[in-house]
Scaffold this active site. Structure first.
Site, PDB file in Angstrom:
ATOM      1  N   HIS A 152       0.831  -1.206   0.000  1.00 50.06           N
ATOM      2  CA  HIS A 152       0.000   0.000   0.000  1.00 50.06           C
ATOM      3  C   HIS A 152       0.866   1.257   0.000  1.00 50.06           C
ATOM      4  O   HIS A 152       1.837   1.346   0.750  1.00 50.06           O
ATOM      5  CB  HIS A 152      -0.868   0.062   1.260  1.00 50.06           C
ATOM      6  N   ASN A 204       7.995  -4.405   3.615  1.00 46.68           N
ATOM      7  CA  ASN A 204       6.614  -3.969   3.762  1.00 46.68           C
ATOM      8  C   ASN A 204       6.096  -4.188   5.174  1.00 46.68           C
ATOM      9  O   ASN A 204       5.440  -3.314   5.754  1.00 46.68           O
ATOM     10  CB  ASN A 204       5.745  -4.742   2.758  1.00 46.68           C
TER      11      ASN A 204
END
Length: 230
Positions: free
Chosen positions: A102, A132
């Site tokens: 994201h 991440n």
């Protein structure tokens, strides 16, 4: 959701940018980027890289208090507003060894609709899993904590930086970034800084860089009409 198709003008969602002014790009694009407006963020999307050029958010205490109780959906989808030839698909990430990372975090989303929209692949880029889930997640949490303490709106712009000929994943050749950045601008104090991290599993979060240094590294004037105090 609305879109300024084929344009880099965010006419329907200027609220995500300080002074209602989107970043000035000091570079040309082989294929014009697309401006995509969502409920809680805006994406300048590249049909060439199949990833964002940048993603912009406006954070504040009220929004993030609402976000605390919102359940994560994990329902990723290809944005149908983009032509098939211009977009990443779910299969591009399968077996690639990369997370769908994201840029506007799910943890920032204040309600179910915003949460669902945050899983658009137009808001994603290939990110190494440990990066991440650990240091980048820490950067996202630190940004939320700051915005919760801030006296007003905090503008956040997140994006990729590529070097040379990028590695790609999937049949649609989604570009893998070399670096990721997250710019934080406190509109009340005028202060700005940026997190910068290499996109690999060995990377660690380090001391933020200045706004001027981020502009130098990216070639993007993010806050062209703002008085910025580094």
């Amino acid at each position: 959701m609305t879109e300024s198709s084929g344009s880099s003008n965010f006419l329907t969602c200027p609220q995500f940018f300080a002074g209602a002014t989107s970043p000035r790009l000091n570079k040309s694009f082989q294929i014009p980027p697309r401006a995509l407006c969502y409920q809680s963020f805006a994406v300048l999307y590249s049909p060439l890289s199949k990833t964002p050029v940048f993603v912009a958010e406006r954070l504040n205490k009220a929004q993030l208090e609402d976000a605390k109780g919102e359940k994560r959906t994990n329902r990723f989808f290809a944005d149908a507003r983009l032509k098939k030839a211009e977009r990443a698909e779910l299969d591009d990430y399968k077996g690639s060894g990369f997370d769908r990372g994201h840029m506007a975090p799910a943890g920032d989303m204040p309600d179910a609709r915003a949460m669902a929209q945050s899983f658009s692949l137009a808001n994603m880029m290939p990110q190494t899993p440990k990066n991440n889930q650990k240091p980048w997640n820490g950067i996202e949490q630190a940004t939320r904590k700051y915005a919760l303490r801030a006296k007003g709106d905090v503008y956040v712009i997140t994006g990729p930086v590529y070097e040379g000929k990028p590695k790609t994943i999937g049949d649609n050749r989604v570009w893998v970034p070399k670096y990721l950045y997250k710019l934080v601008y406190d509109a009340t104090t005028g202060r700005a800084w940026a997190h910068w991290i290499e996109n690999n599993d060995e990377a660690r979060a380090s001391k933020p860089i200045s706004y001027a240094e981020l502009v130098r590294r990216t070639g993007i004037d993010f806050l062209s009409k703002e008085k910025v105090l580094d």
